[in-house]
Design an enzyme around this catalytic site. Sequence first.
Site, PDB file in Angstrom:
ATOM      1  N   ASP A  21      51.910  17.181  16.427  1.00  0.00           N
ATOM      2  CA  ASP A  21      53.114  17.688  15.768  1.00  0.00           C
ATOM      3  C   ASP A  21      54.004  16.499  15.384  1.00  0.00           C
ATOM      4  OD1 ASP A  21      55.395  19.029  14.984  1.00  0.00           O
ATOM      5  OD2 ASP A  21      56.052  19.462  17.042  1.00  0.00           O
ATOM      6  N   ASN A  23      57.072  16.789  13.671  1.00  0.00           N
ATOM      7  CA  ASN A  23      58.500  17.052  13.455  1.00  0.00           C
ATOM      8  C   ASN A  23      59.162  17.881  14.554  1.00  0.00           C
ATOM      9  OD1 ASN A  23      57.221  19.404  12.930  1.00  0.00           O
ATOM     10  ND2 ASN A  23      58.191  19.802  10.953  1.00  0.00           N
ATOM     11  N   ASP A  25      58.603  20.791  15.903  1.00  0.00           N
ATOM     12  CA  ASP A  25      58.709  22.254  15.926  1.00  0.00           C
ATOM     13  C   ASP A  25      57.649  22.886  16.833  1.00  0.00           C
ATOM     14  OD1 ASP A  25      56.438  21.929  14.419  1.00  0.00           O
ATOM     15  OD2 ASP A  25      57.136  23.082  12.686  1.00  0.00           O
ATOM     16  N   ASP A  29      50.606  19.455  12.605  1.00  0.00           N
ATOM     17  CA  ASP A  29      50.759  19.491  11.153  1.00  0.00           C
ATOM     18  C   ASP A  29      50.015  18.334  10.484  1.00  0.00           C
ATOM     19  OD1 ASP A  29      52.560  17.247  11.543  1.00  0.00           O
ATOM     20  OD2 ASP A  29      54.037  18.735  12.210  1.00  0.00           O
ATOM     21  N   ASP A  98      37.757  23.944   5.479  1.00  0.00           N
ATOM     22  CA  ASP A  98      37.230  25.159   6.083  1.00  0.00           C
ATOM     23  C   ASP A  98      37.554  26.304   5.136  1.00  0.00           C
ATOM     24  OD1 ASP A  98      36.435  27.163   7.868  1.00  0.00           O
ATOM     25  OD2 ASP A  98      37.214  26.070   9.600  1.00  0.00           O
ATOM     26  N   ASP A 199      33.140  29.573   6.670  1.00  0.00           N
ATOM     27  CA  ASP A 199      33.387  30.414   7.833  1.00  0.00           C
ATOM     28  C   ASP A 199      32.643  31.748   7.728  1.00  0.00           C
ATOM     29  OD1 ASP A 199      35.300  30.990  10.195  1.00  0.00           O
ATOM     30  OD2 ASP A 199      35.618  32.727   8.903  1.00  0.00           O
ATOM     31  N   GLU A 256      28.634  28.820   8.881  1.00  0.00           N
ATOM     32  CA  GLU A 256      28.664  29.380  10.228  1.00  0.00           C
ATOM     33  C   GLU A 256      27.826  30.654  10.240  1.00  0.00           C
ATOM     34  OE1 GLU A 256      31.952  30.765  13.560  1.00  0.00           O
ATOM     35  OE2 GLU A 256      32.087  31.435  11.502  1.00  0.00           O
ATOM     36  N   HIS A 331      36.560  25.248  18.258  1.00  0.00           N
ATOM     37  CA  HIS A 331      37.825  25.966  18.484  1.00  0.00           C
ATOM     38  C   HIS A 331      37.622  27.415  18.910  1.00  0.00           C
ATOM     39  CE1 HIS A 331      36.555  27.084  14.492  1.00  0.00           C
ATOM     40  NE2 HIS A 331      37.388  28.108  14.543  1.00  0.00           N
ATOM     41  N   ASP A 332      36.383  27.894  18.903  1.00  0.00           N
ATOM     42  CA  ASP A 332      36.095  29.273  19.313  1.00  0.00           C
ATOM     43  C   ASP A 332      35.428  29.351  20.682  1.00  0.00           C
ATOM     44  OD1 ASP A 332      36.956  30.359  16.888  1.00  0.00           O
ATOM     45  OD2 ASP A 332      34.961  30.230  15.977  1.00  0.00           O
TER      46      ASP A 332
HETATM   47  O1  TEU Z   1      34.325  32.526  13.735  1.00  0.00           O
HETATM   48  C1  TEU Z   1      33.510  33.620  13.565  1.00  0.00           C
HETATM   49  C2  TEU Z   1      32.434  33.717  14.502  1.00  0.00           C
HETATM   50  O2  TEU Z   1      32.352  33.113  15.552  1.00  0.00           O
HETATM   51  C3  TEU Z   1      31.502  34.697  14.008  1.00  0.00           C
HETATM   52  O3  TEU Z   1      31.036  34.407  12.761  1.00  0.00           O
HETATM   53  C4  TEU Z   1      30.506  35.168  14.934  1.00  0.00           C
HETATM   54  O4  TEU Z   1      29.511  35.738  14.181  1.00  0.00           O
HETATM   55  C5  TEU Z   1      30.994  36.257  15.782  1.00  0.00           C
HETATM   56  O5  TEU Z   1      32.333  36.076  16.134  1.00  0.00           O
HETATM   57  C6  TEU Z   1      30.136  36.337  16.995  1.00  0.00           C
HETATM   58  O6  TEU Z   1      30.601  35.564  18.047  1.00  0.00           O
HETATM   59  C7  TEU Z   1      35.065  32.163  12.627  1.00  0.00           C
HETATM   60  C8  TEU Z   1      36.135  31.204  13.037  1.00  0.00           C
HETATM   61  O7  TEU Z   1      35.547  30.057  13.563  1.00  0.00           O
HETATM   62  C9  TEU Z   1      37.063  31.899  13.975  1.00  0.00           C
HETATM   63  O8  TEU Z   1      38.053  31.049  14.474  1.00  0.00           O
HETATM   64  C10 TEU Z   1      37.688  33.076  13.236  1.00  0.00           C
HETATM   65  O9  TEU Z   1      38.476  33.833  14.102  1.00  0.00           O
HETATM   66  C11 TEU Z   1      36.635  33.977  12.612  1.00  0.00           C
HETATM   67  O10 TEU Z   1      35.632  33.244  11.926  1.00  0.00           O
HETATM   68  C12 TEU Z   1      37.267  34.902  11.612  1.00  0.00           C
HETATM   69  O11 TEU Z   1      37.629  34.195  10.459  1.00  0.00           O
HETATM   70 CA    CA Z   2      55.142  20.449  13.184  1.00  0.00          CA
END
Ligand code: TEU
Ligand code: CA
Length: 570
Positions: A21, A23, A25, A29, A98, A199, A256, A331-332
């Site tokens: 970050d 600034n 908040d 960013d 992305d 995605d 993905e 991130h997932d």
């Molecule tokens: O993730 C989606 C994802 O993990 C799926 O495509 C997967 O098939 C399913 O969830 C099974 O686990 C992407 C992004 O990486 C995620 O952060 C988003 O929330 C999601 O798409 C929706 O855009």
């Molecule tokens: Ca910021």
Amino acid sequence: MKKQWWKEAVVYEIYPISFKDSNGDGIGDLRGIISKLDYLKDLGVDVIWICPIYQSPGQDNGYDISDYYAIKPQFGTMEDFDKLLKQAHDREIKIMMDLVLNHTSDEHPWFIESRSSKTSPKRDFYIWRDGKHGLFPNNWESYFGGSVWQLDEKTGQYYMHLYSKYQPDLNWQNDEMIHEVYKMIRWWLKKGVDGFRFDAIAHIVKAKGLPDAENPNHLEVVQANQFFSNLEHVHDLLRKLNEEVLMGSDIMTVGETSGLGPEQALEYVGNERHELNMVFQFEHMTLDSPSTGTARWETRSWTLPELKKIMTHWQTALHNKGWNANYLGNHDQPRQVSRFGNDKEYRVESAKMLATFLLTLEGTPYIYQGEEIGMTNTSFQHIEDYKDIETLNFYKLSQLQQVPEEKTMAAIHKKSRDNARTPMQWDASENAGFSDGKPWIKVNHNYKEVNVEAALKDPNSIYHYYRKLIALRKQHQVMVYGEYTLLLPLDPDLYVYTRTLDKECLLVILNFSRDTVEFEWPDELAYDSGELLIANYEQQPGENEKKKTLRPYEARVYKLVQQSSHTMIH
Ligand code: TEU
Ligand code: CA
């Protein structure tokens, strides 16, 4: 094998809201990213993948886009983006965007227009159906829990959303919509971006007629695979996207695609297919749960031979035919060291071991922010501290189903996507140096020990180990292009393989356990000695050449010296 820059590249994934970050908040960013470009350059990465920074209400942290042509003000301005692109390019770092093409935000002007009336010219940009006998149009389950259908009072019809109700699915049968998407991608290409991550691309095509799943209790993978994953027509759409938009630009693409094995993946990434350079597969992400989708909250125990089997299948099936995208976290997903390593007494050793694994596989390695300092999962006690929509939906649903609170929280501690989304830990100052204000999500409590500043100072840190590995990968083409061969498939603790390119051969030995394990030089390995390229422990002098003792989570990479009288393996 054809050489390509994107095969040799090391990618670093940035989740902007949690990176830096600038600034105060509390929200990461673009200027924050710019301020860390030198840090990334020193680490040695070639490409930065930036998770969505477009205009968005932020229901799913940017994966709900309401304007593909604008930057969300909390991340900065388009000028900031242009500056980031320029400054990255000045440092020979490429930028991968992305793109979310399966759905938009419900606040996207297309959707606002689409929902306004049944006869709206944009009605067909999304998937609308009548309910059946006052019920949902079909029984499909959304990834974030509940039906994929949401009733829209105004017109009395339902729209489809595979993710949250704030993320209506686009209708990829509508040519006008498709042309709008092409136009938008051309616009980003013209700006000079170097690649795209697509995605949830596996899901853009749904089964004809949207039939009910026969056994609604058996949703999940079976259902998703049958009705909205990797269907044949996705390939037509991707080839067309290449022909009309991407061809001629020297960019990299990664899709993905959950729910497939390597043979099916070749339909996307096969050299002759002209669809995608590589895909993110999910098989190794399901090792510790019954499946992806909502069942991913449940846990099962797994063994190392299972992991070897999955990875080996991908390594061998794609060799010479396509290309892998390798990752152990993003991130997932939970933090890799907490999931595949040991985030307690062997945090440093196991994080380095996993780094060795990631960077010595065939395929493009993707490092997720914080992995290079061994960031770990976190366990917030109160549900209020969690921000992720999937986690919050899961919590609500579990409450409705009267699942005991401790059980729900235990699953969240293990699997919540917020494990990977706590702020990047830059130093030991308040808020881990991420922000001068109050971070949008709590910082992991271990930031005083686990942070970049400390890692930079310590020559034995995980960070310096990553740096060394990345540099090695640049020196040794065998690390990029060499053929992978698994040894000791059934060993419960050791993961051992070779990589071979022409006359060069690497031997990788990884101890995935907390025990000390003996490794005996296998007879099939027609080399009698090796030069140690990298290891995560000090080596003891006078070690037996044929018998090695691997300490907990020890990793070693040898460059093998060929025995004169033997031929090489395979
Ligand atoms: O993730 C989606 C994802 O993990 C799926 O495509 C997967 O098939 C399913 O969830 C099974 O686990 C992407 C992004 O990486 C995620 O952060 C988003 O929330 C999601 O798409 C929706 O855009
Ligand atoms: Ca910021």
